[in-house]
Design an enzyme around this catalytic site. Sequence first.
Site, PDB file in Angstrom:
ATOM      1  N   CYS A 179       0.989  -1.122  -0.098  1.00 33.02           N
ATOM      2  CA  CYS A 179       0.060   0.111  -0.034  1.00 33.02           C
ATOM      3  C   CYS A 179       0.856   1.155  -0.038  1.00 33.02           C
ATOM      4  O   CYS A 179       0.326   2.337  -0.321  1.00 33.02           O
ATOM      5  CB  CYS A 179      -0.890  -0.251   1.284  1.00 33.02           C
ATOM      6  SG  CYS A 179      -2.374  -1.087   1.209  1.00 33.02           S
ATOM      7  N   CYS A 233       1.220 -29.503  -2.009  1.00 32.28           N
ATOM      8  CA  CYS A 233       2.615 -29.339  -1.837  1.00 32.28           C
ATOM      9  C   CYS A 233       3.014 -30.254  -0.653  1.00 32.28           C
ATOM     10  O   CYS A 233       1.984 -30.823   0.207  1.00 32.28           O
ATOM     11  CB  CYS A 233       2.723 -28.074  -1.517  1.00 32.28           C
ATOM     12  SG  CYS A 233       2.270 -27.360  -0.014  1.00 32.28           S
TER      13      CYS A 233
HETATM   14 ZN    ZN Z   1       0.118 -27.140   0.244  1.00 34.41          ZN
END
Ligand code: ZN
Length: 333
Positions: A179, A233
Amino acid sequence: MTARTAKQRIFLGTEADAALRRKRVAIVGLGATGSVQASWLARAGVGHLTVIDRDFVELSNLQRQILYVEADLGQLKAEAAAKRLSEAHSGIELKPVVADLTSGNARELLSGFDLICDGTDNFEARFLINDVAILTGTPWIYAGAIGGEGVVWPLNPPHTPCLRCLIEEPPAGGDVDTCDSAGVLGPTVGIIGSWAAMEAIKVLTGKPPHGDLARFDFWNDERQFLKSPKSRCRFCTGKVTEFLDARWSLKASALCGLEGVQIRVNPPGKLDLAALKQRLETRTHSPWKQAGLMLKGREGEDEITLFADGRALVHGPMTPERARSWYTEVVGC
Ligand SMILES: [Zn+2]
């Protein structure tokens, strides 16, 4: 049955409306998107809200952080937010927490909730939330807004991908717009915060939230729905929580867009502010002011705020390197 949520009850049904009152939600970060999410969830009657933020209210926040007004300037956001939210709904339980989310406290701060809402402005915090979600099986909603665009992605590993299935590591410091570098419009955070709150109400009432990573650019009228990663993952499948497992560290980093340095200690310490007040007054020959969990004063051209959890903010010309040595010298480690 309360008249307060009558209109919501017509839409959700009696059971779902009542379910909200039994839910516990943590909102991490009470800036722009956090303000909006907290407001909707409090008004919807979510039974318990823990609202977590490390900062105090500054003038440049008022353009988009709708929980605060001018009278709150200089107040701790968590405390000002809890006050405003309880004015909107006095019947819910509100717990303000003044803390910086770190690997040392994230697990403790974020355990025991039905949902964690992301009101943060940085990836470091989001990866910590993701680790807690993986470890405890708590759903969380990733929400980010910048400029005229934003992202909302409800996550609930192992039932959904986790954040690391999409992005393995937090982007390096200079790689992402913030920001401070890109700016942000108030309505952007209004829409993104509201959207995240909508998904939160779905999660809390048992309706599946949207599954794709949705990115909307309201300014340029562009919409993207990215399909969730197909494969999971190794972190969420194996419950590997690298961010929570980080070792102790003392970090001093320049504050984006402002002249100043932030110092963070991990895991957080417990500073004796009264003792430090005495030490600092002797050292600087000037008065230091203790207010609740913070201690504020000046050394030379720098205005320094120390927090009971070990953090420090230095506004002034002090460099991160000097701030580090100042901190170890004065506070000790
Ligand atoms: Zn993951």
